[in-house]
Design a protein around this motif. Structure first.
Motif, PDB file in Angstrom:
ATOM      1  N   PHE A   1     -21.103 -14.244  42.975  1.00  0.00           N
ATOM      2  CA  PHE A   1     -21.950 -15.279  43.574  1.00  0.00           C
ATOM      3  C   PHE A   1     -21.194 -16.021  44.673  1.00  0.00           C
ATOM      4  CE2 PHE A   1     -24.029 -19.319  44.109  1.00  0.00           C
ATOM      5  CZ  PHE A   1     -25.373 -19.023  43.986  1.00  0.00           C
ATOM      6  N   GLN A   2     -19.943 -16.371  44.413  1.00  0.00           N
ATOM      7  CA  GLN A   2     -19.168 -17.078  45.435  1.00  0.00           C
ATOM      8  C   GLN A   2     -19.022 -16.219  46.689  1.00  0.00           C
ATOM      9  OE1 GLN A   2     -18.794 -20.721  43.574  1.00  0.00           O
ATOM     10  NE2 GLN A   2     -18.180 -20.149  45.619  1.00  0.00           N
TER      11      GLN A   2
ATOM     12  N   SER B   1     -26.992 -14.788  39.506  1.00  0.00           N
ATOM     13  CA  SER B   1     -26.404 -13.452  39.686  1.00  0.00           C
ATOM     14  C   SER B   1     -27.049 -12.449  38.732  1.00  0.00           C
ATOM     15  CB  SER B   1     -24.895 -13.492  39.448  1.00  0.00           C
ATOM     16  OG  SER B   1     -24.239 -14.226  40.455  1.00  0.00           O
ATOM     17  N   LEU B   2     -27.279 -12.857  37.489  1.00  0.00           N
ATOM     18  CA  LEU B   2     -27.924 -11.982  36.524  1.00  0.00           C
ATOM     19  C   LEU B   2     -29.350 -11.661  36.943  1.00  0.00           C
ATOM     20  CD1 LEU B   2     -26.694 -13.381  33.082  1.00  0.00           C
ATOM     21  CD2 LEU B   2     -26.108 -11.198  34.133  1.00  0.00           C
TER      22      LEU B   2
ATOM     23  N   PRO C   1     -25.450 -22.136  37.256  1.00  0.00           N
ATOM     24  CA  PRO C   1     -26.442 -21.503  38.126  1.00  0.00           C
ATOM     25  C   PRO C   1     -25.939 -20.243  38.810  1.00  0.00           C
ATOM     26  CG  PRO C   1     -26.482 -23.871  38.435  1.00  0.00           C
ATOM     27  CD  PRO C   1     -25.300 -23.572  37.552  1.00  0.00           C
ATOM     28  N   ARG C   2     -24.640 -20.177  39.074  1.00  0.00           N
ATOM     29  CA  ARG C   2     -24.082 -18.977  39.713  1.00  0.00           C
ATOM     30  C   ARG C   2     -24.193 -17.768  38.794  1.00  0.00           C
ATOM     31  NH1 ARG C   2     -18.203 -21.215  40.866  1.00  0.00           N
ATOM     32  NH2 ARG C   2     -18.573 -21.868  38.699  1.00  0.00           N
TER      33      ARG C   2
ATOM     34  N   SER D   1     -19.078 -28.054  37.080  1.00  0.00           N
ATOM     35  CA  SER D   1     -18.219 -26.873  37.167  1.00  0.00           C
ATOM     36  C   SER D   1     -18.633 -25.988  38.348  1.00  0.00           C
ATOM     37  CB  SER D   1     -18.300 -26.072  35.862  1.00  0.00           C
ATOM     38  OG  SER D   1     -17.565 -24.870  35.953  1.00  0.00           O
ATOM     39  N   ALA D   2     -19.940 -25.775  38.507  1.00  0.00           N
ATOM     40  CA  ALA D   2     -20.425 -24.935  39.607  1.00  0.00           C
ATOM     41  C   ALA D   2     -20.109 -25.556  40.958  1.00  0.00           C
ATOM     42  CB  ALA D   2     -21.928 -24.706  39.466  1.00  0.00           C
ATOM     43  N   ALA D   3     -20.119 -26.892  41.018  1.00  0.00           N
ATOM     44  CA  ALA D   3     -19.848 -27.586  42.279  1.00  0.00           C
ATOM     45  C   ALA D   3     -18.404 -27.403  42.738  1.00  0.00           C
ATOM     46  CB  ALA D   3     -20.176 -29.068  42.135  1.00  0.00           C
ATOM     47  N   LYS D   4     -17.499 -27.068  41.817  1.00  0.00           N
ATOM     48  CA  LYS D   4     -16.097 -26.853  42.183  1.00  0.00           C
ATOM     49  C   LYS D   4     -15.883 -25.508  42.872  1.00  0.00           C
ATOM     50  CE  LYS D   4     -14.395 -29.729  38.388  1.00  0.00           C
ATOM     51  NZ  LYS D   4     -13.661 -29.747  37.101  1.00  0.00           N
TER      52      LYS D   4
END
Length: 442
Positions: A324-325, A188-189, A183-184, A360-363
């Protein structure tokens, strides 16, 4: 265009632009079926001056019409061999890759490759339902379409009718290729495309504000991304011969071998003959960026974000995750917590692909790579900047891959590396390593 007659800003950047109606596409259907369901009355909404309309609870750009979406959903049937690309975010590069594969052209850099009105909702809305149906009916060979719809609102009859064995294209059933992503990366895109040059009237859109608008459901173009992906994951479980989810990140890898593996899997799902050989040829071409990019994308309504600055056709993943982060860090604590909660909806998804992306995104920042590893290791731009990584095997004349299929730079100008002396090489082979303490070994 950047504005419509009412003065509202358009969402060309989200991939809703379509080529102008051609003089050959004006034939009307006099016997088109009446829709069994009446179109709903669109509800106009706005965010940051960008207007969109809500149709059956899903937000669309204002140029999409309720009549077109409902009619296509109720009356348009896919033919055997048809392929539909589904994505919630702009995928110009992936669309070029898929069209090349489906239509057998094997060159994603071909000028005018995606100049046909592939986008179902936009094509029917802009050209008129009858004219659009007349136009696509003339297409020969396997047809490739694009949609942003969720299963409940796809612009074609769903599920499709079973294909007859021995019929056209050997009875290959209609295929739905659903591109999903971290999702990040996807969000972002979407934000970048929103403020791209093809939207000159859209002001500055800060990624942090965009994240807040998504999380708080103030800007939900094409619906909630998490629900959209989950709905298609359920369809893939129920109709495995027709629907499959593919992680976009695999096609954006810097390593041609990884991309070739992903394209081979895609080709096999589409039942393309000689899938592995076709994938190898297509990926080899993908990594050979032509000189005249303006000519390549002259007829495209939007261009891949990185390619004009020397990057790859399919947008880089690493820089988007980092951006995104950074944007999420600037958002409120409540927004950060809500976003993490939204990610958990994918953890138990009926798709391994989707579950892995959610986990993966949750990390968060733990998944980010150093900047030097998140950029291409080869290519003209990287070579000129001195940021490429030379292939040491090519320098010795023993690389088993071609320049296109090797992950490292084969360009001229690199100095050969010195091979370690025989004594040192022998020591490496016989070196003893102290075992790690219990519980610390990998």
């Amino acid at each position: 265009s950047s504005s419509n007659s009412s003065g509202s800003r358009t969402l060309c950047s989200l991939g809703v632009c379509e080529p102008a109606l051609s003089e050959h596409s004006t034939v009307a259907f006099d016997d088109v079926e009446e829709q069994p369901l009446r179109p709903s009355t669109p509800k106009e909404k706005e965010w940051r001056g960008i207007k969109f309309c809500e149709i059956n609870g899903i937000a669309y750009p204002t140029k999409f019409t309720s009549e077109a979406i409902h009619h296509m959903h109720n009356n348009f049937s896919l033919r055997p061999g048809d392929v539909v690309l589904v994505s919630h975010w702009p995928v110009t590069g992936l669309q070029r890759l898929l069209v090349s594969l489906v239509e057998g052209r094997l060159n994603p850099w071909e000028a005018g490759l995606i100049s046909k009105p592939y986008f179902l909702e936009a094509g029917a809305s802009r050209r008129g339902i009858q004219n659009y149906l007349s136009d696509v009916e003339t297409w020969t060979g396997r047809r490739c379409f694009k949609t942003v719809g969720c299963p409940q609102m796809v612009p074609f009859r769903w599920p499709p009718e079973p294909s007859l064995e021995g019929g056209q294209f050997g009875g290959i059933p209609p295929k739905v290729v659903v591109f999903v992503a971290d999702p990040r990366y996807a969000l972002s895109l979407n934000c970048e495309m929103l403020k791209s040059p093809c939207n000159p009237n859209v002001g500055q859109v800060d990624l942090s504000d965009f994240i807040e608008a998504i999380v708080e459901s103030r800007f939900t173009i094409f619906g909630n991304y998490f629900n959209h992906a989950l709905a298609w994951a359920n369809e893939a479980l129920e109709h495995p011969a027709n629907v499959r989810l593919f992680s976009a990140e695999r096609f954006a890898s810097h390593n041609p071998q990884d991309v070739c593996e992903a394209v081979t899997e895609l080709a096999e799902f589409l039942e393309v003959p000689s899938a592995s050989e076709v994938a190898l040829e297509l990926v080899s071409t993908l990594f050979q960026i032509p000189q005249d990019l303006d000519a390549v994308f002259k007829e495209d309504c939007m261009r891949p974000l990185d390619v004009m600055s020397g990057g790859p056709m399919i947008e880089l993943v690493g820089p988007r995750l980092q951006a995104f982060q950074d944007g999420l860090l600037q958002a409120s604590v409540t927004v950060q917590a809500t976003f993490r909660s939204m990610l958990t909806s994918w953890f138990d998804a009926p798709s391994i692909c989707l579950a892995q992306l959610g986990e993966s995104a949750a990390k968060g920042v733990a998944t980010l790579l150093p900047a030097n590893l998140s950029r291409p290791w080869k290519g003209d731009a990287a070579h000129l900047e001195g940021t490429c990584r030379p292939c040491v095997f090519n320098l010795r004349g023993i690389c088993k891959h071609s320049a296109g299929m090797c992950a490292y730079c084969h360009a001229d100008g690199h100095k050969p590396t010195k091979r370690a002396p025989r004594k040192k090489r022998a020591q490496r082979k016989t070196r003893l390593y102290t075992p790690s303490p219990d519980g610390l070994s990998s």
